[in-house]
Design a protein around this motif. Sequence first.
Motif, PDB file in Angstrom:
ATOM      1  N   LYS A   1      -8.406  -2.295  -5.814  1.00 21.95           N
ATOM      2  CA  LYS A   1      -7.553  -3.528  -5.789  1.00 21.95           C
ATOM      3  C   LYS A   1      -6.486  -3.399  -6.777  1.00 21.95           C
ATOM      4  O   LYS A   1      -5.801  -4.322  -7.065  1.00 21.95           O
ATOM      5  N   ILE A   2      -6.123  -2.121  -7.167  1.00 16.70           N
ATOM      6  CA  ILE A   2      -4.889  -1.896  -7.908  1.00 16.70           C
ATOM      7  C   ILE A   2      -3.874  -2.321  -7.178  1.00 16.70           C
ATOM      8  O   ILE A   2      -3.406  -1.929  -6.164  1.00 16.70           O
ATOM      9  N   VAL A   3      -2.961  -3.144  -7.924  1.00 12.40           N
ATOM     10  CA  VAL A   3      -1.600  -3.701  -7.429  1.00 12.40           C
ATOM     11  C   VAL A   3      -0.617  -2.909  -7.741  1.00 12.40           C
ATOM     12  O   VAL A   3      -0.158  -2.586  -8.710  1.00 12.40           O
ATOM     13  N   LYS A   4      -0.282  -1.854  -6.877  1.00 10.82           N
ATOM     14  CA  LYS A   4       0.658  -0.952  -7.029  1.00 10.82           C
ATOM     15  C   LYS A   4       1.862  -1.249  -5.607  1.00 10.82           C
ATOM     16  O   LYS A   4       1.544  -1.735  -4.567  1.00 10.82           O
ATOM     17  N   HIS A   5       3.114  -0.870  -6.120  1.00  5.39           N
ATOM     18  CA  HIS A   5       4.152  -1.122  -4.953  1.00  5.39           C
ATOM     19  C   HIS A   5       4.616   0.454  -4.923  1.00  5.39           C
ATOM     20  O   HIS A   5       4.771   0.945  -5.785  1.00  5.39           O
ATOM     21  N   SER A   6       5.300   0.622  -3.828  1.00  3.50           N
ATOM     22  CA  SER A   6       5.822   1.998  -3.541  1.00  3.50           C
ATOM     23  C   SER A   6       7.127   1.592  -2.708  1.00  3.50           C
ATOM     24  O   SER A   6       7.415   0.870  -1.930  1.00  3.50           O
ATOM     25  N   LEU A   7       7.932   2.942  -2.932  1.00  2.00           N
ATOM     26  CA  LEU A   7       9.143   3.278  -2.136  1.00  2.00           C
ATOM     27  C   LEU A   7       8.834   4.718  -1.623  1.00  2.00           C
ATOM     28  O   LEU A   7       8.610   5.587  -2.463  1.00  2.00           O
ATOM     29  N   THR A   8       8.894   4.886  -0.385  1.00  8.08           N
ATOM     30  CA  THR A   8       8.783   6.302   0.121  1.00  8.08           C
ATOM     31  C   THR A   8       9.885   6.514   1.172  1.00  8.08           C
ATOM     32  O   THR A   8      10.400   5.709   1.954  1.00  8.08           O
TER      33      THR A   8
ATOM     34  N   VAL B   1      14.944  12.697  11.574  1.00  8.51           N
ATOM     35  CA  VAL B   1      14.753  11.125  11.209  1.00  8.51           C
ATOM     36  C   VAL B   1      14.364  10.959  10.092  1.00  8.51           C
ATOM     37  O   VAL B   1      13.668  11.748   9.451  1.00  8.51           O
ATOM     38  N   VAL B   2      15.121   9.918   9.258  1.00 12.04           N
ATOM     39  CA  VAL B   2      14.699   9.389   8.057  1.00 12.04           C
ATOM     40  C   VAL B   2      14.351   7.848   8.206  1.00 12.04           C
ATOM     41  O   VAL B   2      14.936   7.232   8.556  1.00 12.04           O
ATOM     42  N   VAL B   3      13.034   7.719   7.533  1.00 10.92           N
ATOM     43  CA  VAL B   3      12.623   6.239   7.506  1.00 10.92           C
ATOM     44  C   VAL B   3      12.292   5.947   5.928  1.00 10.92           C
ATOM     45  O   VAL B   3      11.897   6.708   5.274  1.00 10.92           O
ATOM     46  N   VAL B   4      12.748   4.621   5.611  1.00  7.85           N
ATOM     47  CA  VAL B   4      12.523   4.320   4.221  1.00  7.85           C
ATOM     48  C   VAL B   4      11.389   3.002   4.181  1.00  7.85           C
ATOM     49  O   VAL B   4      11.462   2.300   5.153  1.00  7.85           O
ATOM     50  N   LEU B   5      10.257   3.303   3.540  1.00 10.35           N
ATOM     51  CA  LEU B   5       9.305   2.189   3.573  1.00 10.35           C
ATOM     52  C   LEU B   5       9.078   1.736   1.991  1.00 10.35           C
ATOM     53  O   LEU B   5       9.159   2.310   1.141  1.00 10.35           O
ATOM     54  N   VAL B   6       8.847   0.435   2.164  1.00 11.55           N
ATOM     55  CA  VAL B   6       8.599  -0.145   0.799  1.00 11.55           C
ATOM     56  C   VAL B   6       7.172  -0.886   0.953  1.00 11.55           C
ATOM     57  O   VAL B   6       6.969  -1.737   2.102  1.00 11.55           O
ATOM     58  N   ASP B   7       6.440  -0.640   0.326  1.00 14.11           N
ATOM     59  CA  ASP B   7       4.824  -0.995   0.336  1.00 14.11           C
ATOM     60  C   ASP B   7       4.626  -0.608   1.671  1.00 14.11           C
ATOM     61  O   ASP B   7       3.802  -1.569   2.450  1.00 14.11           O
ATOM     62  N   GLU B   8       4.933   0.407   2.472  1.00 18.57           N
ATOM     63  CA  GLU B   8       4.339   0.933   3.570  1.00 18.57           C
ATOM     64  C   GLU B   8       5.017  -0.030   4.563  1.00 18.57           C
ATOM     65  O   GLU B   8       4.610   0.195   6.007  1.00 18.57           O
TER      66      GLU B   8
ATOM     67  N   PRO C   1      11.666   3.720  -9.320  1.00 19.26           N
ATOM     68  CA  PRO C   1      11.195   2.251  -9.885  1.00 19.26           C
ATOM     69  C   PRO C   1      12.119   1.292  -9.626  1.00 19.26           C
ATOM     70  O   PRO C   1      11.701   0.179  -9.443  1.00 19.26           O
ATOM     71  N   GLU C   2      13.300   1.357 -10.164  1.00 16.93           N
ATOM     72  CA  GLU C   2      14.473   0.451 -10.364  1.00 16.93           C
ATOM     73  C   GLU C   2      14.681   0.093  -8.815  1.00 16.93           C
ATOM     74  O   GLU C   2      14.880  -1.345  -8.815  1.00 16.93           O
ATOM     75  N   LEU C   3      14.589   0.930  -7.967  1.00 19.10           N
ATOM     76  CA  LEU C   3      14.840   0.416  -6.465  1.00 19.10           C
ATOM     77  C   LEU C   3      13.811  -0.256  -5.914  1.00 19.10           C
ATOM     78  O   LEU C   3      13.928  -1.366  -5.244  1.00 19.10           O
ATOM     79  N   VAL C   4      12.365   0.156  -6.497  1.00 22.49           N
ATOM     80  CA  VAL C   4      11.104  -0.848  -5.991  1.00 22.49           C
ATOM     81  C   VAL C   4      11.245  -2.113  -6.432  1.00 22.49           C
ATOM     82  O   VAL C   4      11.232  -3.027  -5.733  1.00 22.49           O
ATOM     83  N   LYS C   5      11.777  -2.238  -7.461  1.00 20.17           N
ATOM     84  CA  LYS C   5      12.005  -3.557  -8.192  1.00 20.17           C
ATOM     85  C   LYS C   5      13.053  -4.470  -7.478  1.00 20.17           C
ATOM     86  O   LYS C   5      12.694  -5.811  -7.179  1.00 20.17           O
TER      87      LYS C   5
END
Length: 348
Positions: free
Chosen positions: A18-25, A41-48, A184-188
């Motif tokens: 249940k750890i609350v993590k956010h991601s940019l991939t 192909v390039v894809v950008v995912l935020v929190d999947e 991390p700045e982009l994630v926020k």
Amino acid sequence: MKRLILLLLFCHLAFAGKIVKHSLTFFLTASSGVKNIPDYVVVVLVDEVLVGQCDSVRKIPETRQDWAQKMIDDYPQHLQMYIQNCLSSQHENKAHINMLKKQLNKTGDVHIFQRMTGCEWDNETGEINGFVQFSYDGEDFLVFDLKTLTWIAPKPQAVITKHQWDRDRPENEWWKYFLTHRCPELVKIYLDYGKSFLMRTELPLVSLLQKTPSSPVSCFATGFYPDRAEMLWRKDGEELHENVELGEILPNHDGSFQMSVDLNLSSVTPEEWRRYECVFQISGVKDDIITKLDKDVIKTNCVSPSEFPASPVIGGVVGLLLLAVCITGVFIWRTRNNGFRPANSSDS
């Protein structure tokens, strides 16, 4: 094209409990000799969640969420950065494929080169994990160790490249800056624009399913969001581990998720069923969703013999048809992730 993007989405990051993590991939896939798909192909995912993509055909990044487009409109420098990266990918990826083909002594015309970069940010503890990982023809090739600023070579053939990249200290320092500060700045920023969508909570519809009376009972949850969820079986309040099979969390077409957990009841008497319950837990929600094991609420496509028609002839024909249906059963396909996963900064 859609199949390729779907394949990339299944190479998602795994969240623990249940750890609350956010991601940019950022997922990049380049191919050589593969027909009917773009060269890269390039894809950008935020929190999947897919928020943008570009490829060798369009060459211009496209957003996939309204709130992501709003962010691009407010930060046009991000669009320019993505355009530059998209255009430069074509030549870089061809060079990587040719270099790896020689270095690994690969034969044949079809080759796949993949790169996965990004970061995870825990908004409760502030912990940051960054990752850079390269794969060639479905096998790990190089992984960046953020702690030592060196590269890990899972294959002996990658050792030469590892030593070369280890010596490029400025490049590795740039990766450190990007993974621990810029990413991390982009994630926020993404979370600020998409919080109403990305940080929402949707509870699932939970059902009990069974193919045949002798099959395991599957506790199936669908329609939940986010995917930071767990399912388990309990007996008398104690979590069960034996005779339990947990399925993967899979995406639905509407952006929600589904998962299931099976319980084998072959050694359990009907009188003991009331002692069992299925438990669904999701991040951000205090109360569990509990479903008691009850034979009357189990959904199945099998009909008991007592419900067959009385007529011998009609009953025989219908009985055979129902038997065929029972044999066919209700199949819930599970896929298991075979793609490469990111290494935390502490991994060695």
